[in-house]
Design a protein around this motif. Sequence first.
Motif, mmCIF file in Angstrom:
data_model
loop_
_atom_site.group_PDB
_atom_site.id
_atom_site.type_symbol
_atom_site.label_atom_id
_atom_site.label_comp_id
_atom_site.label_asym_id
_atom_site.label_seq_id
_atom_site.Cartn_x
_atom_site.Cartn_y
_atom_site.Cartn_z
ATOM 1 N N GLU A 32 23.741 7.909 15.893
ATOM 2 C CA GLU A 32 22.844 8.597 15.171
ATOM 3 C C GLU A 32 23.179 9.989 14.511
ATOM 4 O O GLU A 32 22.986 10.064 13.129
ATOM 5 N N LYS A 33 23.887 10.831 15.239
ATOM 6 C CA LYS A 33 24.243 12.148 14.787
ATOM 7 C C LYS A 33 25.309 11.960 13.504
ATOM 8 O O LYS A 33 25.331 12.631 12.523
ATOM 9 N N GLN A 34 25.880 10.899 13.866
ATOM 10 C CA GLN A 34 27.236 10.696 12.747
ATOM 11 C C GLN A 34 26.571 10.317 11.477
ATOM 12 O O GLN A 34 26.994 10.638 10.320
ATOM 13 N N PHE A 35 25.720 9.388 11.605
ATOM 14 C CA PHE A 35 24.866 8.740 10.267
ATOM 15 C C PHE A 35 24.209 10.048 9.580
ATOM 16 O O PHE A 35 24.032 10.095 8.415
ATOM 17 N N LEU A 36 23.631 10.613 10.316
ATOM 18 C CA LEU A 36 22.998 11.644 9.815
ATOM 19 C C LEU A 36 23.706 12.733 9.087
ATOM 20 O O LEU A 36 23.297 13.151 7.752
ATOM 21 N N ALA A 37 24.784 13.149 9.784
ATOM 22 C CA ALA A 37 25.706 14.014 9.184
ATOM 23 C C ALA A 37 26.570 13.333 8.089
ATOM 24 O O ALA A 37 26.720 14.187 7.125
ATOM 25 N N ASN A 38 26.388 12.069 7.789
ATOM 26 C CA ASN A 38 27.122 11.478 6.451
ATOM 27 C C ASN A 38 26.014 10.870 5.616
ATOM 28 O O ASN A 38 26.166 10.341 4.637
ATOM 29 N N GLN A 39 24.645 11.407 5.941
ATOM 30 C CA GLN A 39 23.689 11.285 4.972
ATOM 31 C C GLN A 39 23.356 9.804 4.798
ATOM 32 O O GLN A 39 23.071 9.180 3.828
ATOM 33 N N GLU A 40 23.423 9.104 5.911
ATOM 34 C CA GLU A 40 23.252 7.644 5.811
ATOM 35 C C GLU A 40 22.081 7.352 6.456
ATOM 36 O O GLU A 40 21.955 6.910 7.661
ATOM 37 N N GLU A 41 20.788 7.503 5.875
ATOM 38 C CA GLU A 41 19.653 7.479 6.420
ATOM 39 C C GLU A 41 19.110 6.270 6.815
ATOM 40 O O GLU A 41 18.406 6.039 7.847
ATOM 41 N N VAL A 42 19.530 5.117 6.127
ATOM 42 C CA VAL A 42 19.218 3.921 6.251
ATOM 43 C C VAL A 42 19.633 3.082 7.702
ATOM 44 O O VAL A 42 19.159 2.807 8.571
#
Length: 84
Positions: A32-42
């Motif tokens: 989740e942290k990686q997705f949020l850092a990469n702005q991959e909200e979906v």
Amino acid sequence: MEEFNRLINAQLKTMEQLLYVQSEIERCQDIEKQFLANQEEVKAKSIQEEIQDRKKELTKIHETFERQTEDVIRYYQQEQAAVQ
């Protein structure tokens, strides 16, 4: 004593499940942290739903573990009372 061992073994299996689900939650939180850092909200939202499901599962396993602990204590106390 065989019943006591059975109760303890069941409790150990539950503890293994609890630890596994807990590690899965931690793994999902890292993702989740990686997705949020990469702005991959979906993708982050999807993993957040999985985290919530795992937390519900963890709660159920924890409740089972508590019941098993009570059973072990109750059985032990009954055995000690029978010895006296």
